[in-house]
Structures are given as C-alpha cells and as structure tokens.
Scaffold this active site. Structure first.
Site, PDB file in Angstrom:
ATOM      1  N   ARG A   4      23.212 -12.535 -31.609  1.00 42.62           N
ATOM      2  CA  ARG A   4      23.137 -11.188 -31.051  1.00 42.62           C
ATOM      3  C   ARG A   4      24.221 -10.925 -30.009  1.00 42.62           C
ATOM      4  NH1 ARG A   4      18.253  -7.777 -29.645  1.00 42.62           N
ATOM      5  NH2 ARG A   4      18.965  -6.419 -28.000  1.00 42.62           N
ATOM      6  N   ARG A  22      24.566  -3.498 -24.484  1.00 41.56           N
ATOM      7  CA  ARG A  22      24.099  -3.195 -23.134  1.00 41.56           C
ATOM      8  C   ARG A  22      25.270  -3.282 -22.158  1.00 41.56           C
ATOM      9  NH1 ARG A  22      20.051  -4.289 -26.056  1.00 41.56           N
ATOM     10  NH2 ARG A  22      17.889  -3.943 -25.686  1.00 41.56           N
ATOM     11  N   HIS A  73      23.464  -1.412 -36.963  1.00 42.51           N
ATOM     12  CA  HIS A  73      23.079  -2.820 -36.974  1.00 42.51           C
ATOM     13  C   HIS A  73      21.674  -2.954 -37.537  1.00 42.51           C
ATOM     14  CE1 HIS A  73      21.147  -2.153 -32.934  1.00 42.51           C
ATOM     15  NE2 HIS A  73      22.131  -1.307 -32.833  1.00 42.51           N
ATOM     16  N   SER A  74      21.078  -4.091 -37.377  1.00 42.51           N
ATOM     17  CA  SER A  74      19.740  -4.297 -37.932  1.00 42.51           C
ATOM     18  C   SER A  74      18.838  -4.875 -36.843  1.00 42.51           C
ATOM     19  CB  SER A  74      19.808  -5.248 -39.122  1.00 42.51           C
ATOM     20  OG  SER A  74      20.273  -6.514 -38.728  1.00 42.51           O
ATOM     21  N   TYR A  75      17.620  -4.789 -37.041  1.00 40.32           N
ATOM     22  CA  TYR A  75      16.841  -4.268 -38.150  1.00 40.32           C
ATOM     23  C   TYR A  75      15.692  -3.442 -37.598  1.00 40.32           C
ATOM     24  CZ  TYR A  75      13.393  -7.910 -37.071  1.00 40.32           C
ATOM     25  OH  TYR A  75      12.480  -8.699 -36.438  1.00 40.32           O
ATOM     26  N   TYR A 125      12.427   1.508 -28.154  1.00 36.03           N
ATOM     27  CA  TYR A 125      12.176   1.050 -26.783  1.00 36.03           C
ATOM     28  C   TYR A 125      13.331   1.514 -25.898  1.00 36.03           C
ATOM     29  CZ  TYR A 125      14.996  -2.788 -28.757  1.00 36.03           C
ATOM     30  OH  TYR A 125      15.940  -3.513 -29.424  1.00 36.03           O
ATOM     31  N   GLU A 148      19.357   1.445 -37.240  1.00 34.23           N
ATOM     32  CA  GLU A 148      18.791   0.106 -37.392  1.00 34.23           C
ATOM     33  C   GLU A 148      18.470  -0.041 -38.873  1.00 34.23           C
ATOM     34  OE1 GLU A 148      18.161  -2.278 -35.145  1.00 34.23           O
ATOM     35  OE2 GLU A 148      18.352  -1.260 -33.224  1.00 34.23           O
TER      36      GLU A 148
END
Length: 185
Positions: A4, A22, A73-75, A125, A148
């Site tokens: 990640r 981030r 990106h995933s998922y 989130y 996602e």
C-alpha cells in the site's frame, strides 16, 4: 500489488513507506491518517514528501486544462466523490452525484457489477490528504473522483486473474460515461 505504501525509508523508524493517498497538501494530516510511520495510513513527514505524490501534483499543475481527475485503486466497488476529509457536502455535490450515477450505470451495464457511490467520507470512511480532494479543493478540478475497483472483500487485493480484464472493461465504460457527461455540460 500488495504494498500500500511507498518504498522510501522513514528517518528514525524501521518502518518503510508512506501512504501516498494521504500525502497531498489539502487537509493533510487530519482525519483518517496517522502520524505513526508504522501505520498503513501514515501521511509522511510533510505534504508531497513522497516522490510519487510530488510527481502526480507536478504533472497536474503543469496541465491547467485538465477537466477530470480519477484516483483509481482497489478495492470495495465504489465510485467516490468529494469530500474525504469532512462529511460536509461540497459546492458541486449535485453535479458530482449526477456524474457518479451515470458512470456507475455504465459500469454496471457491462457485467452487472454493483458499485456504491457518494462522498468519500460518508460512503467509505473519512480520510485526509487525498489526491482527489486536493485536485478538487486546491486546483478547482470540479470532476475529481476516486474509484475503488473490484471486489467487495471476498478476494480483496488478491483479485483472481480472470476478473482483471472484466474490471478494466467496466472501469473504462465508467470513465467514458464520465467524459460524455463532462462534454455535455
């Protein structure tokens, strides 16, 4: 495909990498991000501390006529709109939702894959320092989204090879539908 974070060492820590999603300079280091270099959501030492985030930002800034930005990106099978850093709705919420509805309909029409859509902070989130919020909030790229991709958790990041091409085909359908929406504005 299972890493990640970036691969840059963190000074003073044995933990490697920063979450590039981030590391952008818009509400950097706020909600949904960590200052601990060992966490998966570590936001880095400063905004754009990571060469990957810096390169994306530099490229976008060098092209002022960009009409849309997609962070893919995933998922989770989601089409996410601003904002990620707050649950307040952005000024272009109605436009974002109209495009998302059209994009998800086009995606679903390919193989029947179901996607959820809506503002990031309330749909998945809260998260801060994301490239899509940065593109919208700093550069005024109205059409700034996060996709996602497949799946919803059965395979997670280990999506079977036989789902890779279908995922690409339905994602392309969503992007084409998005571009048509923008072209018709």
């Amino acid at each position: 495909r299972m890493w990640r974070k970036t691969r840059k060492p963190n000074p003073g820590s044995s933990c490697i990498g920063t979450d590039p999603m981030r590391n952008f300079d818009f509400h950097w280091g706020e909600t949904g991000a960590s200052g601990n270099p060992c966490d998966e959501t570590y936001y880095g030492t400063e905004p754009f501390s990571e060469p990957e985030a810096f390169a994306v930002a530099t490229t976008i800034r060098a092209n002022p006529n960009i009409k849309a930005y997609f962070n893919i990106h995933s998922y989770s099978q989601m089409f996410l709109t601003p904002w990620g850093w707050t649950d307040e709705l952005p000024p272009d919420y109605t436009t974002h939702m109209a495009l998302a509805r059209q994009a998800v309909a086009a995606l679903t029409a390919v193989y029947g894959t179901q996607y959820t859509y809506g503002p990031s902070a309330v749909t998945i989130y809260p998260t801060s320092g994301g490239s899509d919020d940065w593109a919208y909030g700093v550069l005024d790229i109205i059409h700034s989204y996060c996709m996602e991709l497949r799946d919803t958790g059965r395979y997670g990041f280990l999506l079977p090879a036989n789902q890779i091409t279908p995922t690409g085909e339905e994602t392309l359908a969503a992007i084409i539908a998005s571009m048509k929406y923008i072209q018709n504005e």
